[in-house]
Design a protein around this motif. Structure first.
Motif, PDB file in Angstrom:
ATOM      1  N   ALA A 169      23.893 -36.634  22.794  1.00  0.00           N
ATOM      2  CA  ALA A 169      24.561 -36.835  21.516  1.00  0.00           C
ATOM      3  C   ALA A 169      24.348 -35.662  20.555  1.00  0.00           C
ATOM      4  N   GLY A 170      23.548 -34.682  20.970  1.00  0.00           N
ATOM      5  CA  GLY A 170      23.356 -33.494  20.139  1.00  0.00           C
ATOM      6  C   GLY A 170      22.021 -33.400  19.437  1.00  0.00           C
ATOM      7  N   PHE A 171      21.078 -34.251  19.780  1.00  0.00           N
ATOM      8  CA  PHE A 171      19.740 -34.188  19.200  1.00  0.00           C
ATOM      9  C   PHE A 171      18.832 -33.294  20.047  1.00  0.00           C
ATOM     10  N   VAL A 172      17.835 -32.706  19.413  1.00  0.00           N
ATOM     11  CA  VAL A 172      16.734 -32.066  20.123  1.00  0.00           C
ATOM     12  C   VAL A 172      15.664 -33.133  20.310  1.00  0.00           C
ATOM     13  N   VAL A 173      15.203 -33.306  21.539  1.00  0.00           N
ATOM     14  CA  VAL A 173      14.275 -34.392  21.849  1.00  0.00           C
ATOM     15  C   VAL A 173      12.977 -33.826  22.423  1.00  0.00           C
ATOM     16  N   TYR A 174      11.862 -34.306  21.897  1.00  0.00           N
ATOM     17  CA  TYR A 174      10.546 -33.983  22.430  1.00  0.00           C
ATOM     18  C   TYR A 174       9.938 -35.271  22.960  1.00  0.00           C
ATOM     19  N   ASP A 175       9.755 -35.325  24.268  1.00  0.00           N
ATOM     20  CA  ASP A 175       9.277 -36.537  24.933  1.00  0.00           C
ATOM     21  C   ASP A 175       7.781 -36.398  25.208  1.00  0.00           C
ATOM     22  N   LEU A 176       6.987 -37.254  24.565  1.00  0.00           N
ATOM     23  CA  LEU A 176       5.533 -37.212  24.729  1.00  0.00           C
ATOM     24  C   LEU A 176       5.062 -37.927  25.988  1.00  0.00           C
ATOM     25  N   GLY A 177       5.954 -38.659  26.647  1.00  0.00           N
ATOM     26  CA  GLY A 177       5.569 -39.367  27.859  1.00  0.00           C
ATOM     27  C   GLY A 177       5.081 -40.773  27.576  1.00  0.00           C
ATOM     28  N   ILE A 178       4.050 -41.192  28.290  1.00  0.00           N
ATOM     29  CA  ILE A 178       3.542 -42.560  28.197  1.00  0.00           C
ATOM     30  C   ILE A 178       2.150 -42.577  27.571  1.00  0.00           C
ATOM     31  N   ASP A 179       1.696 -43.774  27.194  1.00  0.00           N
ATOM     32  CA  ASP A 179       0.327 -43.972  26.703  1.00  0.00           C
ATOM     33  C   ASP A 179       0.012 -43.044  25.529  1.00  0.00           C
ATOM     34  N   CYS A 180       0.892 -43.027  24.527  1.00  0.00           N
ATOM     35  CA  CYS A 180       0.760 -42.083  23.411  1.00  0.00           C
ATOM     36  C   CYS A 180       0.056 -42.729  22.216  1.00  0.00           C
ATOM     37  N   ASP A 181      -0.958 -42.055  21.705  1.00  0.00           N
ATOM     38  CA  ASP A 181      -1.618 -42.562  20.511  1.00  0.00           C
ATOM     39  C   ASP A 181      -0.905 -42.064  19.259  1.00  0.00           C
ATOM     40  N   ALA A 182      -1.262 -42.628  18.125  1.00  0.00           N
ATOM     41  CA  ALA A 182      -0.561 -42.326  16.880  1.00  0.00           C
ATOM     42  C   ALA A 182      -0.624 -40.851  16.529  1.00  0.00           C
ATOM     43  N   GLN A 183      -1.783 -40.233  16.734  1.00  0.00           N
ATOM     44  CA  GLN A 183      -1.927 -38.831  16.341  1.00  0.00           C
ATOM     45  C   GLN A 183      -1.022 -37.918  17.151  1.00  0.00           C
ATOM     46  N   SER A 184      -0.732 -38.302  18.401  1.00  0.00           N
ATOM     47  CA  SER A 184       0.169 -37.497  19.228  1.00  0.00           C
ATOM     48  C   SER A 184       1.555 -37.431  18.606  1.00  0.00           C
ATOM     49  N   TYR A 185       2.042 -38.573  18.117  1.00  0.00           N
ATOM     50  CA  TYR A 185       3.347 -38.598  17.451  1.00  0.00           C
ATOM     51  C   TYR A 185       3.313 -37.740  16.175  1.00  0.00           C
ATOM     52  N   ILE A 186       2.245 -37.891  15.398  1.00  0.00           N
ATOM     53  CA  ILE A 186       2.144 -37.174  14.132  1.00  0.00           C
ATOM     54  C   ILE A 186       2.101 -35.668  14.372  1.00  0.00           C
ATOM     55  N   ASP A 187       1.256 -35.246  15.304  1.00  0.00           N
ATOM     56  CA  ASP A 187       1.113 -33.809  15.575  1.00  0.00           C
ATOM     57  C   ASP A 187       2.426 -33.184  16.018  1.00  0.00           C
ATOM     58  N   LYS A 188       3.125 -33.867  16.927  1.00  0.00           N
ATOM     59  CA  LYS A 188       4.385 -33.311  17.432  1.00  0.00           C
ATOM     60  C   LYS A 188       5.465 -33.344  16.351  1.00  0.00           C
ATOM     61  N   ALA A 189       5.481 -34.373  15.532  1.00  0.00           N
ATOM     62  CA  ALA A 189       6.470 -34.451  14.451  1.00  0.00           C
ATOM     63  C   ALA A 189       6.275 -33.314  13.457  1.00  0.00           C
ATOM     64  N   ILE A 190       5.017 -33.017  13.140  1.00  0.00           N
ATOM     65  CA  ILE A 190       4.729 -31.916  12.214  1.00  0.00           C
ATOM     66  C   ILE A 190       5.080 -30.577  12.857  1.00  0.00           C
ATOM     67  N   GLU A 191       4.687 -30.425  14.121  1.00  0.00           N
ATOM     68  CA  GLU A 191       4.938 -29.167  14.833  1.00  0.00           C
ATOM     69  C   GLU A 191       6.424 -28.850  14.937  1.00  0.00           C
ATOM     70  N   THR A 192       7.237 -29.873  15.174  1.00  0.00           N
ATOM     71  CA  THR A 192       8.668 -29.663  15.428  1.00  0.00           C
ATOM     72  C   THR A 192       9.549 -29.927  14.217  1.00  0.00           C
ATOM     73  N   ASP A 193       8.928 -30.317  13.103  1.00  0.00           N
ATOM     74  CA  ASP A 193       9.685 -30.661  11.900  1.00  0.00           C
ATOM     75  C   ASP A 193      10.686 -31.773  12.218  1.00  0.00           C
ATOM     76  N   ALA A 194      10.191 -32.815  12.880  1.00  0.00           N
ATOM     77  CA  ALA A 194      11.052 -33.892  13.376  1.00  0.00           C
ATOM     78  C   ALA A 194      11.606 -34.741  12.240  1.00  0.00           C
ATOM     79  N   ASN A 195      12.767 -35.316  12.503  1.00  0.00           N
ATOM     80  CA  ASN A 195      13.402 -36.251  11.573  1.00  0.00           C
ATOM     81  C   ASN A 195      13.099 -37.703  11.921  1.00  0.00           C
ATOM     82  N   ILE A 196      12.896 -37.953  13.227  1.00  0.00           N
ATOM     83  CA  ILE A 196      12.755 -39.327  13.718  1.00  0.00           C
ATOM     84  C   ILE A 196      11.639 -39.377  14.757  1.00  0.00           C
TER      85      ILE A 196
END
Length: 290
Positions: free
Chosen positions: A122-149
């Motif tokens: 659909a035109g999004f850039v997607v970063y897939d963290l895989g399975i068994d992800c803790d909260a900090q993993s989402y936060i770190d990647k969101a900050i690193e990639t300037d994520a919207n969602i």
């Protein structure tokens, strides 16, 4: 002598190749366009994204199942691999950036993988963290990639209770006004999404893509077929919530409310076999308390 390049017919071939999941043809068609100096954005916007829109529509109508969508998305992804460097060179902006992953303690990923592929289509850039992800993993990647969602997935009732931990972590990291959290997975419902403070819930991968688009300000028109499917999924979710109640009276009342939504979905043209299975499950549940 080489045949003269015809952009219209090549784009049509590309379009059909992605819909049919024919990755080699999709790749060769994209390469033909590149070799003939067709703008990368034109290749994507005219030949690739419309094809995945068709795939998404067929999935919503139950004309395509998970396997067909995965195959089509793979063909799309292989073609995109050729044009992404060209898009980057032109400074073309993606629709948005999404970080997805299955939450801590959960090792299931088919639904999450499907969502990721459809988001890319659909035109999004997607970063897939895989399975068994803790909260900090989402936060770190969101900050690193300037994520919207940030997209959270869970298949188990015992792991979806981790959702509020991630939602709170997003707020604690100061991302609450910038990053939207969306949730999905087999046991997840709109009711639970509301309870944990998520920005949205996708009943399936197609709904997740539509939700992501809306969160990025893209208007998504709902067809009558999509409205019927949405009601069917809503009825299913209401029933799932109902059977988790402790009071037989509450179970019965909420099941009957879900039945009303299911019947409305049937009137609007939702898949009759799916409606019938759901109604029969409701009948069995109500009969237990009579």
């Amino acid at each position: 002598m080489a045949a003269e390049f015809d952009f219209a017919s090549t784009v049509q071939i590309l379009h059909e190749a992605i819909i049919g999941g024919d990755a080699p043809t999709a790749v060769s068609s994209v390469q033909d366009c590149i070799d003939n100096e067709i703008d990368a954005k034109v290749i994507v916007n005219d030949g690739m994204l419309p094809a995945m829109d068709v795939v998404g529509e067929r999935f919503r109508r139950n004309e395509y199942y998970v396997h067909e969508v995965l195959v089509s998305a793979r063909a799309m992804k292989m073609g995109m691999a050729l044009v992404q460097p060209l898009l980057a060179a032109t400074g073309a902006e993606p629709l948005g950036t999404v970080v997805i992953g299955t939450v801590r303690g959960d090792l299931h990923d088919i639904g999450k993988n499907l969502l990721g592929m459809m988001l890319e289509g659909a035109g999004f850039v997607v970063y897939d963290l895989g399975i068994d992800c803790d909260a900090q993993s989402y936060i770190d990647k969101a900050i690193e990639t300037d994520a919207n969602i940030i997209g959270l997935s869970a298949l188990l009732t015992t792991t979806m209770i981790y959702f509020p931990t991630v939602v709170q972590a997003v707020k604690d990291a100061g991302l609450g006004d910038k990053v939207s959290v969306i949730v999905g997975g087999a046991p997840v419902t709109q009711d639970w999404a509301n309870e944990v403070g998520a920005h949205g819930y996708g009943a399936d991968a197609a709904a997740g893509v539509a939700l992501a688009k809306r969160l990025m300000g893209v208007e998504v028109q709902e067809t009558p077929e999509e409205a019927a499917r949405r009601l069917l999924l809503e009825a299913r979710d209401l029933f799932e919530v109902a059977i988790r109640r402790e009071s037989p009276q509450q179970i019965t009342e909420e099941t009957e409310a879900a039945r009303g939504v299911a019947l409305e979905a049937r009137d609007m043209g939702a898949d009759d076999a799916a409606i019938q299975r759901l109604l029969e499950a409701m009948d069995r549940e109500v009969a237990r308390y009579q």
